[in-house]
Write an enzyme that holds these catalytic residues in place. Structure first.
Site, PDB file in Angstrom:
ATOM      1  N   ASN A  13      -8.295 -40.535 -21.780  1.00 56.25           N
ATOM      2  CA  ASN A  13      -7.578 -41.795 -21.635  1.00 56.25           C
ATOM      3  C   ASN A  13      -8.550 -42.866 -21.140  1.00 56.25           C
ATOM      4  O   ASN A  13      -9.312 -42.628 -20.197  1.00 56.25           O
ATOM      5  CB  ASN A  13      -6.435 -41.645 -20.622  1.00 56.25           C
ATOM      6  N   THR A  35      -5.823 -43.387 -14.940  1.00 55.57           N
ATOM      7  CA  THR A  35      -5.518 -43.637 -13.523  1.00 55.57           C
ATOM      8  C   THR A  35      -6.697 -43.313 -12.611  1.00 55.57           C
ATOM      9  O   THR A  35      -6.749 -43.824 -11.494  1.00 55.57           O
ATOM     10  CB  THR A  35      -4.300 -42.816 -13.060  1.00 55.57           C
ATOM     11  N   HIS A  69     -13.046 -38.478 -17.813  1.00 58.81           N
ATOM     12  CA  HIS A  69     -12.633 -37.073 -17.810  1.00 58.81           C
ATOM     13  C   HIS A  69     -11.915 -36.753 -19.102  1.00 58.81           C
ATOM     14  O   HIS A  69     -11.273 -37.607 -19.705  1.00 58.81           O
ATOM     15  CB  HIS A  69     -11.728 -36.767 -16.609  1.00 58.81           C
ATOM     16  N   CYS A  81     -15.064 -42.225  -5.074  1.00 59.31           N
ATOM     17  CA  CYS A  81     -14.403 -41.766  -6.310  1.00 59.31           C
ATOM     18  C   CYS A  81     -13.808 -40.366  -6.117  1.00 59.31           C
ATOM     19  O   CYS A  81     -14.496 -39.429  -5.683  1.00 59.31           O
ATOM     20  CB  CYS A  81     -15.427 -41.760  -7.442  1.00 59.31           C
ATOM     21  N   ASP A 115      -5.472 -29.547 -13.321  1.00 58.69           N
ATOM     22  CA  ASP A 115      -4.824 -30.817 -13.012  1.00 58.69           C
ATOM     23  C   ASP A 115      -3.764 -30.590 -11.942  1.00 58.69           C
ATOM     24  O   ASP A 115      -2.998 -29.621 -11.983  1.00 58.69           O
ATOM     25  CB  ASP A 115      -4.188 -31.406 -14.278  1.00 58.69           C
ATOM     26  N   HIS A 145     -13.155 -42.202 -13.315  1.00 62.22           N
ATOM     27  CA  HIS A 145     -14.327 -41.344 -13.501  1.00 62.22           C
ATOM     28  C   HIS A 145     -14.002 -40.612 -14.797  1.00 62.22           C
ATOM     29  O   HIS A 145     -13.003 -39.869 -14.849  1.00 62.22           O
ATOM     30  CB  HIS A 145     -14.482 -40.394 -12.310  1.00 62.22           C
TER      31      HIS A 145
HETATM   32  P1  AMP Z   1      -5.788 -40.030 -16.285  1.00 61.90           P
HETATM   33  O1  AMP Z   1      -4.368 -40.502 -16.139  1.00 61.90           O
HETATM   34  O2  AMP Z   1      -6.209 -39.757 -17.697  1.00 61.90           O
HETATM   35  O3  AMP Z   1      -6.751 -40.926 -15.544  1.00 61.90           O
HETATM   36  O4  AMP Z   1      -5.835 -38.602 -15.615  1.00 61.90           O
HETATM   37  C1  AMP Z   1      -6.013 -38.385 -14.255  1.00 61.90           C
HETATM   38  C2  AMP Z   1      -5.506 -37.000 -13.990  1.00 61.90           C
HETATM   39  O5  AMP Z   1      -6.021 -36.564 -12.769  1.00 61.90           O
HETATM   40  C3  AMP Z   1      -3.983 -36.903 -13.912  1.00 61.90           C
HETATM   41  O6  AMP Z   1      -3.518 -35.982 -14.880  1.00 61.90           O
HETATM   42  C4  AMP Z   1      -3.743 -36.415 -12.492  1.00 61.90           C
HETATM   43  O7  AMP Z   1      -2.665 -35.522 -12.390  1.00 61.90           O
HETATM   44  C5  AMP Z   1      -5.058 -35.742 -12.154  1.00 61.90           C
HETATM   45  N1  AMP Z   1      -5.375 -35.703 -10.735  1.00 61.90           N
HETATM   46  C6  AMP Z   1      -5.262 -36.706  -9.831  1.00 61.90           C
HETATM   47  N2  AMP Z   1      -5.673 -36.291  -8.626  1.00 61.90           N
HETATM   48  C7  AMP Z   1      -6.071 -35.004  -8.767  1.00 61.90           C
HETATM   49  C8  AMP Z   1      -6.585 -34.017  -7.877  1.00 61.90           C
HETATM   50  N3  AMP Z   1      -6.794 -34.268  -6.564  1.00 61.90           N
HETATM   51  N4  AMP Z   1      -6.858 -32.795  -8.381  1.00 61.90           N
HETATM   52  C9  AMP Z   1      -6.642 -32.520  -9.663  1.00 61.90           C
HETATM   53  N5  AMP Z   1      -6.167 -33.395 -10.579  1.00 61.90           N
HETATM   54  C10 AMP Z   1      -5.875 -34.630 -10.118  1.00 61.90           C
HETATM   55 ZN    ZN Z   2     -16.872 -40.564  -9.880  1.00 58.03          ZN
END
Ligand code: AMP
Ligand code: ZN
Length: 113
Positions: free
Chosen positions: A86, A94, A99, A5, A31, A97
């Site tokens: 989300n 996306t 958040h 993850c 982010d 985990h």
């Molecule tokens: P969600 O679409 O609600 O699942 O949000 C996932 C978020 O994680 C998105 O806003 C991505 O830009 C962010 N994200 C993905 N990979 C990383 C990373 N390595 N470091 C920081 N944020 C990330």
């Molecule tokens: Zn996790």
């Protein structure tokens, strides 16, 4: 699953992130694709795939309380900010985990897209 993850790996510091806050329960980091001047992702240290799988009120509540702390520190508590979890496809989740997004520093519209 937690081994692979992305956010568990950030919690374990296996993948770099700009960590802005940490508690016993949560880690908050910038982010990678910010949607506003302040865009912080707050995650529990334990792996929970989505809000649908959450069972512990303190784990989920801790995300919101840490968001408020960070908003105050970032100077957006008075002007306002948005907190978003989300869940699954229709909401655009996306990373599986759970958040909480803390988004602020600009005017936002409602309803969201
Ligand atoms: P969600 O679409 O609600 O699942 O949000 C996932 C978020 O994680 C998105 O806003 C991505 O830009 C962010 N994200 C993905 N990979 C990383 C990373 N390595 N470091 C920081 N944020 C990330
Ligand atoms: Zn996790």
């Amino acid at each position: 699953m937690a081994d692979e993850c992305l956010f568990c790996r950030i919690v374990r510091r296996e993948i770099p992130a700009t960590v802005v806050a940490e508690t016993d329960e949560c880690v908050a980091f910038c982010d990678i694709n910010p949607q506003a001047p302040v865009h912080v992702v707050i995650v529990p240290k334990v792996h929970v795939a989505s809000l649908n799988e959450a069972t512990d009120a303190a784990t989920i509540g801790g995300l919101a309380l840490l968001a408020a702390d960070i908003a105050k520190r970032e100077g957006i508590a008075e002007s306002g900010y948005r907190t978003v979890i989300n869940t699954n496809a229709d909401a655009g989740q996306t990373v599986f985990h759970v958040h909480l997004h803390l988004i602020g520093g600009r005017r936002m519209t409602w309803p969201p897209g």
